[in-house]
Design an enzyme around this catalytic site. Structure first.
Site, PDB file in Angstrom:
ATOM      1  N   SER A 172       0.811  -1.222   0.000  1.00 29.31           N
ATOM      2  CA  SER A 172       0.000   0.000   0.000  1.00 29.31           C
ATOM      3  C   SER A 172       0.840   1.265   0.000  1.00 29.31           C
ATOM      4  O   SER A 172       0.496   2.243  -0.678  1.00 29.31           O
ATOM      5  CB  SER A 172      -0.938  -0.005   1.211  1.00 29.31           C
ATOM      6  OG  SER A 172      -1.784  -1.119   1.187  1.00 29.31           O
TER       7      SER A 172
ATOM      8  N   HIS B 156       0.186   4.795   4.230  1.00 29.06           N
ATOM      9  CA  HIS B 156      -0.438   5.359   3.030  1.00 29.06           C
ATOM     10  C   HIS B 156       0.038   6.784   2.777  1.00 29.06           C
ATOM     11  O   HIS B 156       0.505   7.120   1.681  1.00 29.06           O
ATOM     12  CB  HIS B 156      -1.960   5.334   3.171  1.00 29.06           C
ATOM     13  CG  HIS B 156      -2.541   3.950   3.127  1.00 29.06           C
ATOM     14  ND1 HIS B 156      -3.888   3.699   3.255  1.00 29.06           N
ATOM     15  CD2 HIS B 156      -1.952   2.736   2.974  1.00 29.06           C
ATOM     16  CE1 HIS B 156      -4.106   2.403   3.169  1.00 29.06           C
ATOM     17  NE2 HIS B 156      -2.941   1.788   3.019  1.00 29.06           N
TER      18      HIS B 156
END
Length: 516
Positions: free
Chosen positions: A295, A346
């Site tokens: 991610s 993220h």
């Protein structure tokens, strides 16, 4: 004369494209109507240049409304820029029979349209062009003379049309070239590696098994503090569960291939790993949990697209801009409200990918000083996250994380280390203080620090009076030191909690015999 109007129309359109940086949106098949646009900082200007003739004001008004409705439905505007100004320029032989002056600045019912203007140019009404230039805030004057010779007029008109189409085709080729700077084979290789690692995890114990994840390189703060910094790289290729893998590989298939086409293969892989490292560092600094996944690197690819958008805003917003920004905002909001999502990785990856894009730059960009500055920023960013992570005691001494570490140390019989870690972790404990103290007492028993072990167990029971293992160990310690009354009291507490437990009954009977 219609050919004269065609000349004026194409002269104006070419001027807007060459001098005022307008883009051609659409044109009719016979080139009797052009639709152009230009995005400014605060609004978008749409200019319609038409040769259509309207006899009545109502016909004119309906045409204006239809065009505006169609544009609103299909146009893609930059984020937070929802206001549009329409300029309808009609180059006609004559004006509508009835008065149309109230359409010069029309009242608009939709909230997306800021203003709507109508201009009606004819050979003796040059003031309409002046009004248009003033309302549209154009900076370059348009001057021209209409050839008197009909053949010359037709020739010049055809040249203007050809030039307009040439500029439009060049712009389209430029967009196509931007998205074809590399064949995306590295994205497919990364997908294959991630799938193979997932299958290996499943074979070796399961991708959701924490011990298996740690063994094969998941982000594990305890290990990283002890020198296992390679986990930042290896964790990028591990995924927790099939859904996690599927979502990330789907994103890598679409976003990865897009970034690889824009930046080229080498730049793409540098961005991917630099973003993954940044995401891993941010996760280390902000998230105590064991983590894995691509991610951070994937969000870095979004950062690369944002960087591309800054460098090429026209192409970015014309092709994908709104979708990219929407997905980023949606994922960040999702991460805020869903605790299991590693939002630190993220956002860290997003920033890292943006900076990494500044390091490698877009193909054919030679800005060495900017790239050097980006390198310095990236180094400071990574070491800043590292420094913050090492000093962020609330994360590094997270009670859940440390309990897992303590269990591993007990299995390795490193009892002194257990007591040290519990002492360091207790100030940050919120829900597991009793469990931490129990493990500390267990270590002290093996270190033969019995008085300290009893003290720890008493604290455990003050915090959690139904902690059966603590009562049991305390009873055994009292029995060992011949304090049978206290041992009996502890055992009676055990039987109150679980009268059917055979171990508790046996201890009670043994203490009774000892007293007698």
């Amino acid at each position: 004369m219609f050919i004269r109007n065609q000349f004026v129309q194409n002269k104006l359109v070419l001027h807007l494209m060459e001098k005022e940086e307008y883009e051609l949106l659409t044109t009719s098949s016979n080139q009797e109507e052009y639709l152009l646009w230009k995005r400014n900082k605060r609004k978008t200007d749409i200019v319609r240049v038409s040769l259509k003739q309207y006899d009545w004001k109502k016909e004119l008004e309906v045409s204006v409304q239809q065009v505006e409705k169609k544009v609103i439905q299909n146009i893609k505007l930059p984020l937070f820029q929802q206001n549009i100004s329409f300029h309808h320029i009609f180059i006609a032989e004559y004006q509508p029979v009835d008065s149309w002056s109230d359409l010069k600045k029309r009242d608009v019912s939709t909230n997306k349209i800021d203003t709507s203007f109508v201009y009606m140019w004819s050979q003796h009404q040059d003031e309409e062009f002046a009004r248009f230039f003033q309302k549209a805030q154009l900076t370059h004057a348009l001057t021209f003379s209409i050839p008197d010779n009909l053949l010359e007029l037709e020739y010049q008109t055809e040249l203007l049309k050809h030039r307009i189409q040439q500029i439009h085709k060049t712009a389209e080729k430029e967009i196509l070239a931007v998205f074809n700077r590399g064949k995306p084979f590295l994205s497919y290789i990364l997908i294959a590696i991630n799938i193979m690692m997932f299958l290996l995890l499943e074979y070796r114990g399961g991708s959701t098994n924490l011990d298996t994840l740690i063994q094969y390189g998941a982000k594990y703060n305890v290990g990283m503090i002890e020198g296992e910094w390679w986990r930042i790289i290896t964790s990028m290729f591990l995924h927790i569960g099939i859904l996690h893998l599927a979502l990330n590989m789907l994103a890598l298939y679409f976003i990865g291939t897009l970034v690889e086409r824009i930046y080229g293969n080498i730049r793409f892989i540098i961005i991917y790993f630099f973003a993954g490292i940044a995401g891993g560092m941010a996760s280390f600094a902000l998230n105590p949990s064991i983590a894995a996944g691509a991610s951070g690197a994937l969000f870095g690819l979004f950062g690369a697209l944002l960087f591309f958008g800054i460098k090429n805003p026209r192409i970015f917003f014309k092709t994908m801009g709104m979708n990219v920004i929407f997905i980023i905002i949606l994922n960040i909001i999702f991460g805020v409200f869903v605790p299991q999502v590693d939002n630190g990785a993220h956002i860290g990856g997003l920033i890292g990918g943006f900076i990494a894009s500044g390091i490698v730059m877009l193909p054919k960009s030679k800005v060495f000083m900017q790239q050097l500055i980006a390198i310095v920023i990236y180094v400071f960013y990574i070491f800043g996250l590292l420094a913050y992570g090492l000093t962020n005691d609330e994360v590094q001494y997270n009670e859940t994380l440390q309990l897992q570490r303590i269990q591993q140390l007990l299995e390795a019989e490193q009892y002194n280390e257990v007591t040290k870690i519990v002492t360091e972790t207790l100030p940050y404990a919120e829900q597991l203080e009793a469990e931490l103290l129990f493990y500390k007492s267990f270590a002290n028993i093996h270190l033969e620090s019995f008085d300290q072990a009893k003290s720890d167990l008493k604290k455990v029971l003050d915090l959690k009076s139904d902690f059966e293992e603590a009562w049991y160990n305390l009873a055994l310690l009292y029995q060992q030191e011949d304090e049978y009354d206290k041992a009996m009291d502890a055992t009676e507490q055990l039987l109150d909690l679980d009268s059917e437990n055979s171990s508790y009954q046996a201890l009670y009977q043994e203490l009774q015999r000892a007293e007698n």
